[in-house]
Design an enzyme around this catalytic site. Structure first.
Site, PDB file in Angstrom:
ATOM      1  N   PHE A 123       0.864  -1.182   0.000  1.00  0.00           N
ATOM      2  CA  PHE A 123       0.000   0.000   0.000  1.00  0.00           C
ATOM      3  C   PHE A 123       0.897   1.226   0.000  1.00  0.00           C
ATOM      4  CE2 PHE A 123      -4.359   1.300   1.999  1.00  0.00           C
ATOM      5  CZ  PHE A 123      -4.755   1.762   0.768  1.00  0.00           C
ATOM      6  N   ASP A 153      -5.151  -2.148  -0.818  1.00  0.00           N
ATOM      7  CA  ASP A 153      -5.368  -2.598   0.558  1.00  0.00           C
ATOM      8  C   ASP A 153      -5.418  -4.124   0.638  1.00  0.00           C
ATOM      9  OD1 ASP A 153      -6.079  -3.049   3.145  1.00  0.00           O
ATOM     10  OD2 ASP A 153      -8.059  -2.092   2.998  1.00  0.00           O
ATOM     11  N   LEU A 196       2.748  -7.828   6.644  1.00  0.00           N
ATOM     12  CA  LEU A 196       2.057  -6.545   6.785  1.00  0.00           C
ATOM     13  C   LEU A 196       2.341  -5.940   8.152  1.00  0.00           C
ATOM     14  CD1 LEU A 196      -1.528  -7.171   5.363  1.00  0.00           C
ATOM     15  CD2 LEU A 196       0.450  -6.184   4.201  1.00  0.00           C
ATOM     16  N   TYR A 242       5.769  -4.306  24.566  1.00  0.00           N
ATOM     17  CA  TYR A 242       5.709  -5.151  23.367  1.00  0.00           C
ATOM     18  C   TYR A 242       5.030  -6.505  23.626  1.00  0.00           C
ATOM     19  CZ  TYR A 242       6.292  -6.540  18.656  1.00  0.00           C
ATOM     20  OH  TYR A 242       5.973  -6.928  17.390  1.00  0.00           O
ATOM     21  N   LYS A 248       0.444 -10.658  18.349  1.00  0.00           N
ATOM     22  CA  LYS A 248       1.454 -11.646  17.923  1.00  0.00           C
ATOM     23  C   LYS A 248       1.100 -13.043  18.434  1.00  0.00           C
ATOM     24  CE  LYS A 248       4.087  -9.006  15.434  1.00  0.00           C
ATOM     25  NZ  LYS A 248       3.879  -9.094  13.962  1.00  0.00           N
ATOM     26  N   VAL A 299      15.467  -1.357  12.738  1.00  0.00           N
ATOM     27  CA  VAL A 299      14.901  -0.067  12.356  1.00  0.00           C
ATOM     28  C   VAL A 299      14.042  -0.246  11.108  1.00  0.00           C
ATOM     29  CG1 VAL A 299      15.416   2.311  11.726  1.00  0.00           C
ATOM     30  CG2 VAL A 299      17.006   1.045  13.185  1.00  0.00           C
ATOM     31  N   THR A 300      12.744  -0.075  11.263  1.00  0.00           N
ATOM     32  CA  THR A 300      11.854  -0.022  10.102  1.00  0.00           C
ATOM     33  C   THR A 300      10.851   1.085  10.390  1.00  0.00           C
ATOM     34  OG1 THR A 300      10.147  -1.523  10.942  1.00  0.00           O
ATOM     35  CG2 THR A 300      11.988  -2.560   9.773  1.00  0.00           C
TER      36      THR A 300
HETATM   37  P1  NAI Z   1       7.185  -2.123   7.401  1.00  0.00           P
HETATM   38  O1  NAI Z   1       6.364  -0.990   7.870  1.00  0.00           O
HETATM   39  O2  NAI Z   1       8.563  -1.847   6.922  1.00  0.00           O
HETATM   40  O3  NAI Z   1       6.421  -2.903   6.211  1.00  0.00           O
HETATM   41  C1  NAI Z   1       5.035  -3.015   6.179  1.00  0.00           C
HETATM   42  C2  NAI Z   1       4.564  -3.440   4.805  1.00  0.00           C
HETATM   43  O4  NAI Z   1       3.139  -3.627   4.853  1.00  0.00           O
HETATM   44  C3  NAI Z   1       4.811  -2.405   3.690  1.00  0.00           C
HETATM   45  O5  NAI Z   1       5.133  -3.102   2.496  1.00  0.00           O
HETATM   46  C4  NAI Z   1       3.444  -1.740   3.528  1.00  0.00           C
HETATM   47  O6  NAI Z   1       3.192  -1.198   2.235  1.00  0.00           O
HETATM   48  C5  NAI Z   1       2.549  -2.925   3.781  1.00  0.00           C
HETATM   49  N1  NAI Z   1       1.182  -2.558   4.168  1.00  0.00           N
HETATM   50  C6  NAI Z   1       0.763  -1.929   5.287  1.00  0.00           C
HETATM   51  N2  NAI Z   1      -0.595  -1.817   5.276  1.00  0.00           N
HETATM   52  C7  NAI Z   1      -1.021  -2.395   4.121  1.00  0.00           C
HETATM   53  C8  NAI Z   1      -2.296  -2.607   3.539  1.00  0.00           C
HETATM   54  N3  NAI Z   1      -3.417  -2.224   4.129  1.00  0.00           N
HETATM   55  N4  NAI Z   1      -2.340  -3.233   2.336  1.00  0.00           N
HETATM   56  C9  NAI Z   1      -1.206  -3.641   1.701  1.00  0.00           C
HETATM   57  N5  NAI Z   1       0.018  -3.474   2.223  1.00  0.00           N
HETATM   58  C10 NAI Z   1       0.105  -2.855   3.420  1.00  0.00           C
HETATM   59  O7  NAI Z   1       7.168  -3.175   8.590  1.00  0.00           O
HETATM   60  P2  NAI Z   1       8.164  -4.304   9.097  1.00  0.00           P
HETATM   61  O8  NAI Z   1       8.859  -3.792  10.307  1.00  0.00           O
HETATM   62  O9  NAI Z   1       8.934  -4.895   7.993  1.00  0.00           O
HETATM   63  O10 NAI Z   1       7.121  -5.374   9.634  1.00  0.00           O
HETATM   64  C11 NAI Z   1       6.723  -6.519   8.941  1.00  0.00           C
HETATM   65  C12 NAI Z   1       6.392  -7.607   9.940  1.00  0.00           C
HETATM   66  O11 NAI Z   1       7.576  -7.938  10.672  1.00  0.00           O
HETATM   67  C13 NAI Z   1       5.346  -7.191  10.982  1.00  0.00           C
HETATM   68  O12 NAI Z   1       4.527  -8.303  11.282  1.00  0.00           O
HETATM   69  C14 NAI Z   1       6.208  -6.837  12.192  1.00  0.00           C
HETATM   70  O13 NAI Z   1       5.509  -6.947  13.399  1.00  0.00           O
HETATM   71  C15 NAI Z   1       7.284  -7.898  12.064  1.00  0.00           C
HETATM   72  N6  NAI Z   1       8.522  -7.663  12.821  1.00  0.00           N
HETATM   73  C16 NAI Z   1       9.142  -6.434  12.823  1.00  0.00           C
HETATM   74  C17 NAI Z   1      10.282  -6.232  13.597  1.00  0.00           C
HETATM   75  C18 NAI Z   1      10.998  -4.920  13.610  1.00  0.00           C
HETATM   76  O14 NAI Z   1      11.831  -4.702  14.490  1.00  0.00           O
HETATM   77  N7  NAI Z   1      10.755  -4.038  12.660  1.00  0.00           N
HETATM   78  C19 NAI Z   1      10.870  -7.331  14.405  1.00  0.00           C
HETATM   79  C20 NAI Z   1      10.192  -8.593  14.251  1.00  0.00           C
HETATM   80  C21 NAI Z   1       9.042  -8.728  13.505  1.00  0.00           C
END
Ligand code: NAI
Ligand code: NA
Length: 399
Positions: A74, A111, A139, A236, A245, A275-276
């Site tokens: 998105f 979405d 997501l 968290y 989770k 970092v994201t």
């Molecule tokens: P991010 O924010 O970098 O990526 C999110 C993605 O979801 C993006 O591609 C965005 O376009 C997409 N998205 C969001 N809403 C949407 C929608 N309605 N329709 C279509 N696409 C949509 O997030 P990140 O950090 O990579 O997280 C991904 C997963 O990894 C999550 O489940 C998060 O909890 C998990 N995670 C993250 C950690 C972190 O430290 N960043 C650590 C461990 C797990």
């Protein structure tokens, strides 16, 4: 236009297309440097493919085992003098690099929680790939409109039971301060967060894909979770997001049952704190990450999203003997290096000492800041940020 970073709170309002392209190229180079992932996936659907772990999963699949990829996300293209989002530019860069290497890559911008996008994705798989052998669910979103009821849910990041006070950092100013976050006032906040970040939508995707016959025999699906240290438990793992989770992890046996006749398997992989765009929004966590980076870099065990996903694919999901290592709760752990006793002991020690005065000395706040700006295509040495950039970048597969 000349594009410079412009921030508001923990978000960056601008993104640089050429910097985003550089970031994608760097990730591709890393995956290539690790060599071919034998037995890797060949036809992959990544839901949440434009940033963070999802983007790195897509790059790993494409450049690690020559996979055809469909990415769902998105994001916003540039329009009327406003630049596009980082994830838009990342995806444009990814497709161009994939196509230049002769790899199939198409994207769907919309979405992912909706029935329409699921249908569109299924049609595209049918038309171009027939079936997929891996579905990555990555997501991260603050809200979800339920496709069956139309109810709009908003997630919250709060403790449950009692207020949580701990240190936090404003990584722009470098000020460390105490923050108190009040607990949820009612169970609705918990239910809403589960509705957004729990496992229901993952299940809906797998149900729909299966019903349409677009899942291959032996299909795998993986979603991402986090546990982290005790010091972040209240906000968290034991907070609202942790309940989501738990729900996501509890979806694994449900999907395994659903995929049984295809000999398919579902997994949750517990990843490292990184970092994201999503993690920078959680209080306390960025300060923890800054200390974690310092300790892990000193030990030589530091990883970013691409190192994490390359290791997930090569050493967990697609091992040569086909065995997938799981913890006692049935989860894949690529947070193993983060959670190592020596790493956690050092972080805990530094946590007690950290203050505004010693932040730059005992934490890697500079590394955090740089990676944050890198997410938006900034602070790459290869890019001249004084030069005019073309913000009107198209994603080849999206008209
Ligand atoms: P991010 O924010 O970098 O990526 C999110 C993605 O979801 C993006 O591609 C965005 O376009 C997409 N998205 C969001 N809403 C949407 C929608 N309605 N329709 C279509 N696409 C949509 O997030 P990140 O950090 O990579 O997280 C991904 C997963 O990894 C999550 O489940 C998060 O909890 C998990 N995670 C993250 C950690 C972190 O430290 N960043 C650590 C461990 C797990
Ligand atoms: Na992602």
């Amino acid at each position: 236009m000349i594009i410079q970073p412009r921030t508001r709170g923990f978000i960056c309002l601008t993104a640089h297309p050429d910097g985003a392209h550089q970031a994608v190229k760097n990730q591709i180079e890393y995956v290539k440097s690790k060599g071919e992932i034998k037995n890797g996936p060949k036809k992959v659907l990544v839901i949440g493919a434009s940033t963070g772990f999802g983007l790195s999963s897509r790059i790993t699949a494409a450049f690690g085992s020559d996979a055809a990829t469909i990415g769902v996300f998105f994001e916003k293209p540039a329009s009327e003098g406003k630049m596009g989002t980082a994830g838009w530019y990342n995806s444009a860069a990814f497709e161009k690099e994939a196509h230049a290497s002769g790899l199939y890559a198409k994207s769907i911008n919309g979405d992912a929680f909706s029935d329409e996008v699921k249908k569109e994705t299924i049609e595209l798989i049918k038309k171009d790939l027939g079936q997929v052998d891996l579905v990555v669910y990555s997501l991260a979103s603050p809200r979800r409109t339920h496709p069956k009821t139309g109810v709009a849910y908003a997630s919250v990041l709060k403790p449950i039971g009692q207020p949580f006070t701990n240190k936090t950092v404003d990584f722009h100013t470098g000020v460390v301060s105490d923050i108190t976050i009040n607990p949820v006032e009612n169970d609705e906040d918990i239910a809403n967060t589960i509705a957004v970040m729990g496992g229901e939508d993952w299940k809906f995707w797998i149900e729909d894909l299966k019903a349409a016959g677009v899942l291959a025999k032996d299909v795998k699906t993986v979603a991402y979770s986090y546990i982290g240290p005790e010091l972040t438990f209240p906000i968290y793992r034991n907070g609202t997001i942790g309940q989501a989770k738990n729900d996501l992890e509890a979806t694994v046996p449900v999907l395994n049952n659903l995929l049984k006749d295809l000999n398919g398997t579902s997994y949750v992989s517990v990843n490292k704190a990184l970092v994201t765009q999503s993690s920078s929004a959680i209080p306390v966590v960025p300060l923890y990450i800054s200390l974690l980076y310092k300790v892990m870099k000193a030990k030589g065990t530091h990883e970013g999203t691409i190192e994490q996903m390359q290791r997930l694919f090569a050493d967990r999901l697609y091992t040569e003997n086909g065995e997938v290592e799981l913890d006692e709760a049935g989860r894949i752990r690529v947070d193993d290096w983060e959670m190592a006793d020596d790493v956690q002991a050092e972080v805990a020690k530094l946590w007690n000492q950290i203050s505004t005065e010693n932040l730059s000395e005992i934490s890697d706040i500079e590394g955090y800041r740089k990676e944050f700006f890198n997410l938006f295509g900034f602070e790459f040495d290869e890019i001249d940020y004084e030069k005019d950039a073309n913000e009107n970048v198209q994603i080849p597969s999206i008209e």
